[in-house]
Write a protein that holds these residues in place. Structure first.
Motif, short mmCIF file in Angstrom:
data_model
loop_
_atom_site.label_atom_id
_atom_site.label_comp_id
_atom_site.label_asym_id
_atom_site.label_seq_id
_atom_site.Cartn_x
_atom_site.Cartn_y
_atom_site.Cartn_z
N ASP A 184 6.72 -2.53 -10.56
CA ASP A 184 5.68 -3.38 -9.88
C ASP A 184 6.42 -4.44 -10.33
N THR A 214 -1.37 -9.52 -3.44
CA THR A 214 -0.56 -7.96 -3.98
C THR A 214 -0.57 -8.81 -5.71
N CYS A 267 2.70 1.30 -3.31
CA CYS A 267 2.41 1.53 -5.05
C CYS A 267 1.42 2.21 -5.06
N PRO A 268 -0.16 2.12 -4.10
CA PRO A 268 -0.80 2.74 -4.80
C PRO A 268 -1.28 4.47 -3.91
N GLN A 269 -0.37 4.40 -2.18
CA GLN A 269 -0.15 5.22 -1.97
C GLN A 269 0.95 6.30 -2.06
N LEU A 304 1.86 5.24 -7.59
CA LEU A 304 0.45 5.91 -8.44
C LEU A 304 -0.14 6.53 -8.00
N ARG A 315 -4.05 -4.80 -13.00
CA ARG A 315 -4.61 -3.45 -12.84
C ARG A 315 -3.24 -2.88 -14.50
N ASP A 348 -2.30 -6.33 -8.61
CA ASP A 348 -1.11 -5.43 -10.01
C ASP A 348 -0.69 -5.97 -11.34
N LEU A 378 0.68 -1.10 0.23
CA LEU A 378 0.22 -0.51 0.05
C LEU A 378 1.05 1.16 -0.23
#
Lengths: 295, 96
Positions: free
Chosen positions: A182, A85, A17-19, A22, A92, A89, A14
């Protein structure tokens, strides 16, 4: 071992990657970034971009099927969590490359037909070899096939494409940057987790080596199709040179200027880079690299 | 007391480095200065830097690196040991 496996946490994913890289992106790129007008307006460039993007969708659909299939075959909770996870990825990646097809003007209702029409049959065979191991719940072979062979290939292909796109298509280059980030985690998991498991299961080596040889052959056949069957090569080259940003900086990758290479030279550079990486990565985890036949 | 000129390189005090921020954004913000992207094979490495052989990112330390040091590559989650390569340079090997 417990400490090592604890690194594969959802929290780490988290924050990174998302925080992390991305944050603020839309489908992997800046929300205001668009495909270059010339690519959208010119049928030849657009068709070529669609063809290349379809191969990425096919590869990522395979990775999604493989990583999700391996979750239940993983021998420990931390590996299951990491693969969860990775599954997100890969999902996505499927989504952002499918979105690029829409951005290039493919209609939603025509998406599957477009993918079927452009999908390289050699890449489909490559995926089938891997998914057969996953279907048999063979965790060690599955992770080598997925996180070392498939991801190792993707890592180099994405890096090369990103170098080629950086000046002429920043939107796509940014999309690729996130996937490269990723892939770092995915190849890291492949080497680190399997490096210890292969020592516990040396009897798996011959089968894994056969799989690597077969997957490598289908990969080389895919490259050969893409680089050798370029119709209207000269026209595409001329059109690309008209793209805004072209030539403003050399498209450097592996010490070569990609914009100056002939397709045959580019195929050789990519194939040699990926195979050399396979050999090094497999050697590190105690698997002997098998030279594939050249298509 | 050992004459400082006769002291082995490994016994000399290590150089310290102030790490500036880089554009590397693949790890949480507080760790970003410990990594950077390598700009091709011609991009020189500092005495406090080593390339991760798994994901090719440059790992940076606040002090000079030496043989036997353990470093961690957060972008690919690999644990590494610094070794001396045949050409005399330092490189990282994965510790499984």
């Amino acid at each position: 071992m417990a400490d090592f496996l604890s690194m594969y946490s959802i929290q780490h994913w988290l924050e990174s990657c998302p925080q992390g890289y991305l944050a603020g992106t839309a489908y992997g790129h800046g929300p205001d970034e668009r495909e270059p007008a010339l690519v959208l307006e010119n049928d030849l460039l657009r068709e070529q971009a669609i063809g290349a993007t379809v191969q990425l969708v096919v590869g990522e659909r395979c990775a999604l099927a493989a990583s999700s299939g391996l979750v239940n075959a993983a021998p420990d909770e931390a590996s299951k969590r990491f693969l969860a996870t990775q599954t997100l990825d890969e999902a996505r990646h499927v989504e952002i490359f499918s979105q690029r097809l829409l951005d290039l003007g493919v209609k939603k209702g025509e998406m599957e037909d477009t993918i079927r029409e452009h999908a390289n049959p050699n890449l489909v065979r490559f995926a089938e070899v891997l998914l057969e191991k996953v279907d048999r719940k063979d965790f060690v072979a599955g992770v080598v096939g997925q996180n070392i062979v498939l991801e190792g290939m993707a890592f180099s292909v994405f890096e090369m494409m990103q170098a080629a796109m950086q000046e002429v298509n920043p939107k796509f280059a940014h999309t690729l940057s996130g996937t490269i980030a990723d892939e770092r985690r995915h190849v890291g998991f492949g080497e680190n987790r399997i490096g210890s498991l292969i020592a516990e299961h040396p009897e798996k080596k011959p089968e894994i080596e056969r799989m690597q040889k077969e997957m490598s052959y289908w990969m080389l056949a895919t490259f050969a199709d893409r680089f050798r069957n370029l119709s209207a090569r000269e026209e595409i080259r001329k059109l690309r040179s008209e793209l805004s940003g072209y030539g403003s900086a050399p498209a450097k990758w592996q010490g070569a200027d990609l914009s100056a290479l002939e397709p045959a030279e580019m195929e050789r550079l990519l194939a040699d880079t990926v195979l050399k990486e396979f050999k090094t990565r497999l050697g590190r985890i105690g698997i002997e690299y098998q030279t594939p036949a050249r298509p | 007391m050992v004459d400082p000129l006769e002291r082995k390189a490994d016994e000399a005090p290590r150089q310290r480095f102030l790490l500036e921020e880089t554009d590397f954004d693949e790890v949480p913000p507080k760790y970003r200065r410990f990594y950077r992207r390598r700009k091709g094979p011609g991009d020189p490495l500092g005495p406090n830097e080593v390339v991760c052989p798994v994901c090719k990112v440059v790992i940076r330390s606040t002090r000079e690196l030496r043989e036997g040091d353990r470093v961690y590559c957060m972008p690919c989650m690999s644990r590494l040991v610094v070794v001396r390569a045949d050409d005399g340079t330092l490189e990282a090997r994965v510790a499984y």
